[in-house]
Design a protein around this motif. Structure first.
Motif, mmCIF file in Angstrom:
data_model
loop_
_atom_site.group_PDB
_atom_site.id
_atom_site.type_symbol
_atom_site.label_atom_id
_atom_site.label_comp_id
_atom_site.label_asym_id
_atom_site.label_seq_id
_atom_site.Cartn_x
_atom_site.Cartn_y
_atom_site.Cartn_z
ATOM 1 N N TRP A 21 0.830 -1.203 0.000
ATOM 2 C CA TRP A 21 0.000 0.000 0.000
ATOM 3 C C TRP A 21 0.867 1.257 0.000
ATOM 4 C CZ3 TRP A 21 -5.396 0.703 1.986
ATOM 5 C CH2 TRP A 21 -6.155 -0.450 1.803
ATOM 6 N N ALA A 25 2.866 5.755 -2.344
ATOM 7 C CA ALA A 25 3.161 6.919 -1.501
ATOM 8 C C ALA A 25 4.644 7.264 -1.555
ATOM 9 C CB ALA A 25 2.736 6.652 -0.065
ATOM 10 N N SER A 45 -3.735 12.256 -5.883
ATOM 11 C CA SER A 45 -4.975 12.399 -5.129
ATOM 12 C C SER A 45 -5.962 11.285 -5.483
ATOM 13 C CB SER A 45 -5.586 13.764 -5.399
ATOM 14 O OG SER A 45 -6.758 13.928 -4.657
ATOM 15 N N THR A 48 -4.658 8.043 -3.914
ATOM 16 C CA THR A 48 -4.893 7.975 -2.470
ATOM 17 C C THR A 48 -6.371 7.874 -2.137
ATOM 18 O OG1 THR A 48 -4.749 10.370 -2.280
ATOM 19 C CG2 THR A 48 -2.756 9.109 -1.790
ATOM 20 N N TYR A 51 -7.000 4.214 -2.347
ATOM 21 C CA TYR A 51 -6.466 3.571 -1.144
ATOM 22 C C TYR A 51 -7.289 3.914 0.095
ATOM 23 C CZ TYR A 51 -2.257 1.751 -3.336
ATOM 24 O OH TYR A 51 -1.382 1.042 -4.096
ATOM 25 N N LEU A 52 -7.768 5.149 0.165
ATOM 26 C CA LEU A 52 -8.603 5.554 1.298
ATOM 27 C C LEU A 52 -9.891 4.748 1.334
ATOM 28 C CD1 LEU A 52 -9.010 7.581 3.651
ATOM 29 C CD2 LEU A 52 -10.126 9.075 2.002
ATOM 30 N N LEU A 81 -4.214 8.115 5.677
ATOM 31 C CA LEU A 81 -4.584 8.277 4.272
ATOM 32 C C LEU A 81 -5.536 9.457 4.076
ATOM 33 C CD1 LEU A 81 -4.978 4.578 3.165
ATOM 34 C CD2 LEU A 81 -3.426 6.251 2.178
ATOM 35 N N ILE A 84 -3.384 12.630 4.271
ATOM 36 C CA ILE A 84 -2.601 12.787 3.046
ATOM 37 C C ILE A 84 -3.485 13.300 1.920
ATOM 38 C CG2 ILE A 84 -1.377 11.502 1.237
ATOM 39 C CD1 ILE A 84 -0.259 9.728 3.501
ATOM 40 N N ASN A 85 -4.678 12.734 1.801
ATOM 41 C CA ASN A 85 -5.572 13.171 0.734
ATOM 42 C C ASN A 85 -6.047 14.601 0.958
ATOM 43 O OD1 ASN A 85 -6.758 12.806 -1.661
ATOM 44 N ND2 ASN A 85 -8.378 11.464 -0.955
#
Length: 108
Positions: A21, A25, A45, A48, A51-52, A81, A84-85
């Motif tokens: 994962w 990143a 974006s 992520t 992934y989110l 996550l 980060i987003n």
């Protein structure tokens, strides 16, 4: 002895899954830190966000039948996550518009 081997392999599998994962990143970190390329920030974006969503689904499915520590690890993964987003979204809002092309009038 067999019990430790099974737990160790599950632990190693969990580390490998989390590392998988994190590969995007690590690849996108220099682009995110520079924050100059709107297209790469958009791709980061979107990645992520995927992934989110996957992290939220995993958290939701693990709530029942898992230990509290395991739930906290998945919650921490989801929160990181999300942060980060959010950071990527704020960077994108600060960049100039990508479609703000100024055309010069034709000379006759």
């Amino acid at each position: 002895m067999v019990v430790f081997t099974a737990q160790t392999s599950a632990f190693d599998g969990g580390i490998a899954w989390q590392a998988l994962w994190l590969i995007p990143a690590f690849i996108l970190t220099p682009v995110i830190l520079r924050g100059r390329s709107p297209y790469m920030l958009l791709i980061g974006s979107m990645l992520t966000l995927v992934y989110l969503g996957a992290s939220g689904v995993v958290l939701f499915t693990r709530v029942y039948g898992s230990s509290m520590i395991e739930i906290m690890v998945y919650l921490l993964d989801f929160v990181l996550l999300f942060l980060i987003n959010t950071w990527l979204f704020l960077l994108l809002k600060r960049l100039p518009s990508m479609n703000n092309v100024v055309k010069q009038p034709r000379s006759r």
